[in-house]
Design a protein around this motif. Structure first.
Motif, PDB file in Angstrom:
ATOM      1  N   GLU A 140       0.842  -1.185   0.000  1.00  8.57           N
ATOM      2  CA  GLU A 140       0.000   0.000   0.000  1.00  8.57           C
ATOM      3  C   GLU A 140       0.883   1.243   0.000  1.00  8.57           C
ATOM      4  N   THR A 141       0.408   2.280  -0.656  1.00 12.78           N
ATOM      5  CA  THR A 141       1.161   3.531  -0.723  1.00 12.78           C
ATOM      6  C   THR A 141       1.212   4.175   0.656  1.00 12.78           C
ATOM      7  N   PRO A 142       2.409   4.567   1.121  1.00  9.92           N
ATOM      8  CA  PRO A 142       2.521   5.223   2.424  1.00  9.92           C
ATOM      9  C   PRO A 142       1.728   6.535   2.462  1.00  9.92           C
ATOM     10  N   GLU A 143       1.239   6.901   3.619  1.00  8.12           N
ATOM     11  CA  GLU A 143       0.459   8.123   3.790  1.00  8.12           C
ATOM     12  C   GLU A 143       1.256   9.363   3.393  1.00  8.12           C
ATOM     13  N   GLU A 144       2.564   9.358   3.640  1.00  9.72           N
ATOM     14  CA  GLU A 144       3.398  10.498   3.273  1.00  9.72           C
ATOM     15  C   GLU A 144       3.386  10.730   1.761  1.00  9.72           C
ATOM     16  N   ILE A 145       3.385   9.668   0.988  1.00  6.44           N
ATOM     17  CA  ILE A 145       3.354   9.786  -0.465  1.00  6.44           C
ATOM     18  C   ILE A 145       1.996  10.304  -0.916  1.00  6.44           C
ATOM     19  N   ARG A 146       0.934   9.819  -0.313  1.00  6.44           N
ATOM     20  CA  ARG A 146      -0.411  10.288  -0.648  1.00  6.44           C
ATOM     21  C   ARG A 146      -0.534  11.794  -0.362  1.00  6.44           C
ATOM     22  N   GLN A 147      -0.021  12.231   0.782  1.00 10.69           N
ATOM     23  CA  GLN A 147      -0.092  13.643   1.156  1.00 10.69           C
ATOM     24  C   GLN A 147       0.741  14.496   0.206  1.00 10.69           C
ATOM     25  N   ALA A 148       1.933  14.011  -0.148  1.00 12.97           N
ATOM     26  CA  ALA A 148       2.790  14.745  -1.083  1.00 12.97           C
ATOM     27  C   ALA A 148       2.102  14.888  -2.435  1.00 12.97           C
ATOM     28  N   TYR A 149       1.442  13.851  -2.895  1.00 11.26           N
ATOM     29  CA  TYR A 149       0.724  13.897  -4.169  1.00 11.26           C
ATOM     30  C   TYR A 149      -0.403  14.934  -4.114  1.00 11.26           C
ATOM     31  N   GLU A 150      -1.111  14.958  -3.007  1.00  7.00           N
ATOM     32  CA  GLU A 150      -2.197  15.932  -2.846  1.00  7.00           C
ATOM     33  C   GLU A 150      -1.653  17.357  -2.883  1.00  7.00           C
ATOM     34  N   TYR A 151      -0.542  17.608  -2.179  1.00  3.96           N
ATOM     35  CA  TYR A 151       0.066  18.938  -2.177  1.00  3.96           C
ATOM     36  C   TYR A 151       0.524  19.342  -3.577  1.00  3.96           C
ATOM     37  N   ILE A 152       1.125  18.405  -4.308  1.00  6.46           N
ATOM     38  CA  ILE A 152       1.601  18.704  -5.657  1.00  6.46           C
ATOM     39  C   ILE A 152       0.430  19.077  -6.559  1.00  6.46           C
ATOM     40  N   GLU A 153      -0.674  18.337  -6.465  1.00  7.63           N
ATOM     41  CA  GLU A 153      -1.863  18.678  -7.250  1.00  7.63           C
ATOM     42  C   GLU A 153      -2.359  20.090  -6.924  1.00  7.63           C
ATOM     43  N   GLN A 154      -2.355  20.453  -5.656  1.00  8.96           N
ATOM     44  CA  GLN A 154      -2.823  21.773  -5.247  1.00  8.96           C
ATOM     45  C   GLN A 154      -1.881  22.870  -5.733  1.00  8.96           C
ATOM     46  N   ILE A 155      -0.588  22.627  -5.658  1.00  3.76           N
ATOM     47  CA  ILE A 155       0.385  23.610  -6.130  1.00  3.76           C
ATOM     48  C   ILE A 155       0.227  23.823  -7.630  1.00  3.76           C
ATOM     49  N   ILE A 156       0.080  22.735  -8.376  1.00  4.13           N
ATOM     50  CA  ILE A 156      -0.090  22.857  -9.823  1.00  4.13           C
ATOM     51  C   ILE A 156      -1.373  23.608 -10.143  1.00  4.13           C
ATOM     52  N   HIS A 157      -2.426  23.341  -9.401  1.00  2.67           N
ATOM     53  CA  HIS A 157      -3.681  24.060  -9.604  1.00  2.67           C
ATOM     54  C   HIS A 157      -3.489  25.558  -9.353  1.00  2.67           C
ATOM     55  N   ASP A 158      -2.849  25.895  -8.255  1.00  4.96           N
ATOM     56  CA  ASP A 158      -2.619  27.306  -7.927  1.00  4.96           C
ATOM     57  C   ASP A 158      -1.766  27.993  -9.001  1.00  4.96           C
ATOM     58  N   LEU A 159      -0.750  27.303  -9.509  1.00  7.59           N
ATOM     59  CA  LEU A 159       0.073  27.864 -10.574  1.00  7.59           C
ATOM     60  C   LEU A 159      -0.744  28.062 -11.845  1.00  7.59           C
TER      61      LEU A 159
END
Length: 52
Positions: free
Chosen positions: A16-35
């Protein structure tokens, strides 16, 4: 390239994907959206991503 039964056997051993990786993916999606909003639209709702 793996096919059919080989893929099914390997799928059983996936971890299973570690929670840290899931959180990092979520942050990256949000940063890309903001950009995207900043560069292309100039208006709209942003996440205002920041590190805690």
């Amino acid at each position: 390239m793996l096919q059919g039964a080989s893929v099914v056997v390997l799928a059983a051993s996936w971890k299973e994907t570690p929670e840290e990786i899931r959180q990092a993916y979520e942050y990256i999606e949000q940063i890309i959206h903001d950009l995207d909003v900043a560069f292309n639209h100039g208006e709209g709702k942003t996440y205002g991503v920041h590190i805690h």
